[in-house]
Design an enzyme around this catalytic site. Structure first.
Site, short mmCIF file in Angstrom:
data_model
loop_
_atom_site.label_atom_id
_atom_site.label_comp_id
_atom_site.label_asym_id
_atom_site.label_seq_id
_atom_site.Cartn_x
_atom_site.Cartn_y
_atom_site.Cartn_z
N SER A 22 0.84 -1.19 0.00
CA SER A 22 0.00 0.00 0.00
C SER A 22 0.88 1.25 0.00
CB SER A 22 -0.88 -0.01 1.25
OG SER A 22 -1.97 0.88 1.12
N PRO A 23 0.47 2.30 -0.71
CA PRO A 23 1.28 3.53 -0.71
C PRO A 23 1.32 4.14 0.68
CG PRO A 23 -0.85 3.89 -1.77
CD PRO A 23 -0.73 2.42 -1.55
N CYS A 25 3.27 7.13 2.91
CA CYS A 25 4.15 8.29 2.91
C CYS A 25 5.30 8.10 3.89
CB CYS A 25 3.37 9.55 3.25
SG CYS A 25 2.22 10.06 1.97
N ALA A 57 2.00 8.39 -1.76
CA ALA A 57 1.26 9.50 -2.37
C ALA A 57 2.27 10.54 -2.83
CB ALA A 57 0.29 10.10 -1.36
N GLN A 99 1.52 6.16 -6.65
CA GLN A 99 0.24 6.83 -6.44
C GLN A 99 0.41 8.33 -6.68
OE1 GLN A 99 -1.47 7.68 -2.43
NE2 GLN A 99 -3.03 6.17 -3.00
N TYR A 181 -8.21 13.98 0.71
CA TYR A 181 -7.38 14.81 -0.15
C TYR A 181 -8.22 15.40 -1.29
CZ TYR A 181 -3.75 12.79 2.75
OH TYR A 181 -3.00 12.43 3.84
N LEU A 300 -5.99 -3.30 8.21
CA LEU A 300 -5.69 -4.27 9.27
C LEU A 300 -5.78 -5.70 8.78
CD1 LEU A 300 -7.31 -2.61 12.43
CD2 LEU A 300 -4.98 -2.42 11.56
N GLY A 322 -0.26 -2.41 4.49
CA GLY A 322 0.51 -1.25 4.90
C GLY A 322 1.37 -1.54 6.11
N ARG A 323 0.79 -1.38 7.29
CA ARG A 323 1.57 -1.52 8.52
C ARG A 323 2.23 -2.90 8.65
NH1 ARG A 323 -2.61 1.93 9.52
NH2 ARG A 323 -2.20 3.78 10.78
#
Length: 353
Positions: A22-23, A25, A57, A99, A181, A300, A322-323
């Site tokens: 996952s993108p 930052c 992003a 992204q 955004y 999650l 992601g995490r």
């Protein structure tokens, strides 16, 4: 063959499995230029076995950055810095992706570990823009409502950034229309109070997102996939919701979108999110069934069995982690062994496996 480790083909690209980075930052660039940190961050996830490695992003203009430390693709120097990273990811067998984003009213803020409040122009910040007035929250910059010329520049900026992404060697582009955004701000009636061609009714609120997609598709080759990330719901009364998400997504196949990356929230600080393992997965499933477009599930997802279940149950076509991939860049390798799948290991690391 498990579903998680079945290849996924989109246009001319074949993803080796259905795990995407996952993108996320990193807030570690200077003047929008990625550096060695980004190479190691993205490269290690490619070595770890992910099918798609998506860069964070990445702003299409200086004023589109979330913070002064965001990456960009608004000039050629940035594209040149991305090029070796995309090449390295590809050399490891993963699809290099990026992204493209504009933060709108959530721009010109500090990096998260310094507090996320607004950065004043005299301290390196800038005037932020949005579909309508109203700061995101206390301490955030007050936006200026965009005029037609400003909206046109944003469309042009996305087009130009997509062209630079292609020049840099990326093979997949995702347009960011989620998490509060700019494009999400236009989509939601909570932040879009316009009464012109860009706001009001549903068709006018989705106009900018559709025009950005069209502009990107003008320069992004037919042979390469294009994704769109949305927030399926604002988690707030009177806002963007799953029904509107389905109505938007039902139009996306015809305009050249290959997959919808389904997240949620981020638009307003008073959102009420029911967080738990896989809490956003049902949104991906509902959109997939109702709009007949492939979806990506996020939120999650932390184990091999959970990711496998998301796919085998038909909720999504790919999972974006992601995490979990921050904690364990080699999650795909570990998941493959848990599920009994074959995922080749780089020869330099083979003796460890």
């Amino acid at each position: 063959m498990t579903r998680l480790f079945a290849p996924l083909a989109q246009r001319s690209i074949v993803m080796r499995n259905r795990i995407a980075v996952s993108p996320m930052c990193q807030y570690s660039a200077t003047d929008g230029v990625p550096d060695a940190w980004h190479l190691v961050h993205l490269g290690s996830r490619a070595v770890g076995g992910a099918g798609v490695v998506m860069a964070e992003a990445t702003a299409v203009s200086p004023e589109g950055r979330i913070s002064p430390a965001d990456t960009g693709l608004w000039n050629d120097a940035q594209a040149q810095a991305w090029a070796p990273m995309a090449a390295f990811v590809r050399a490891q067998g993963a699809v290099p992706a990026v992204q493209l984003a504009h933060a709108g009213r959530k721009a010109s803020t500090q990096v998260p570990w310094l507090g996320r409040l607004g950065v004043r122009p005299e301290d390196g910040g800038w005037q932020v823009v949005a579909p309508s007035g109203g700061a995101y929250d206390a301490g955030y910059p007050e936006p200026v409502a965009m005029d037609a010329a400003g909206i046109g520049r944003v469309i042009d900026d996305f087009r130009a950034a997509a062209r630079r992404a292609l020049d840099a060697g990326f093979e997949l582009v995702e347009i960011h229309a989620a998490h509060g955004y700019l494009l999400h701000q236009f989509l939601s009636p909570l932040t879009n109070h316009r009464d012109d061609a860009w706001g009001g009714g549903f068709e006018r609120r989705i106009r900018l997102t559709l025009e950005v997609i069209a502009a990107v598709r003008e320069v992004w080759p037919e042979r390469l996939p294009l994704w769109l990330r949305i927030s399926a719901t604002d988690w707030a009364d009177g806002g963007w919701d799953v029904g509107q998400s389905i109505a938007l997504c039902s139009q996306l196949h015809d305009v050249g979108v290959d997959l919808v990356d389904v997240s949620s929230g981020g638009l307003v600080p008073w959102q009420r999110i029911e967080v738990g393992p896989g809490y956003q997965v049902p949104f991906a499933g509902e959109i997939r069934r109702a709009s007949d477009i492939p979806t990506g599930a996020v939120g999650l997802i932390t184990s091999a069995s959970q990711a496998e279940d998301v796919l085998t149950s038909g909720e999504a076509d790919i999972v974006l982690l992601g995490r979990e991939l921050l904690r364990d860049p080699y999650f795909p390798q570990h998941a493959a062994r848990e599920l009994g799948a074959d995922l080749p290991v780089p020869v330099q690391y083979a003796r460890a496996w």
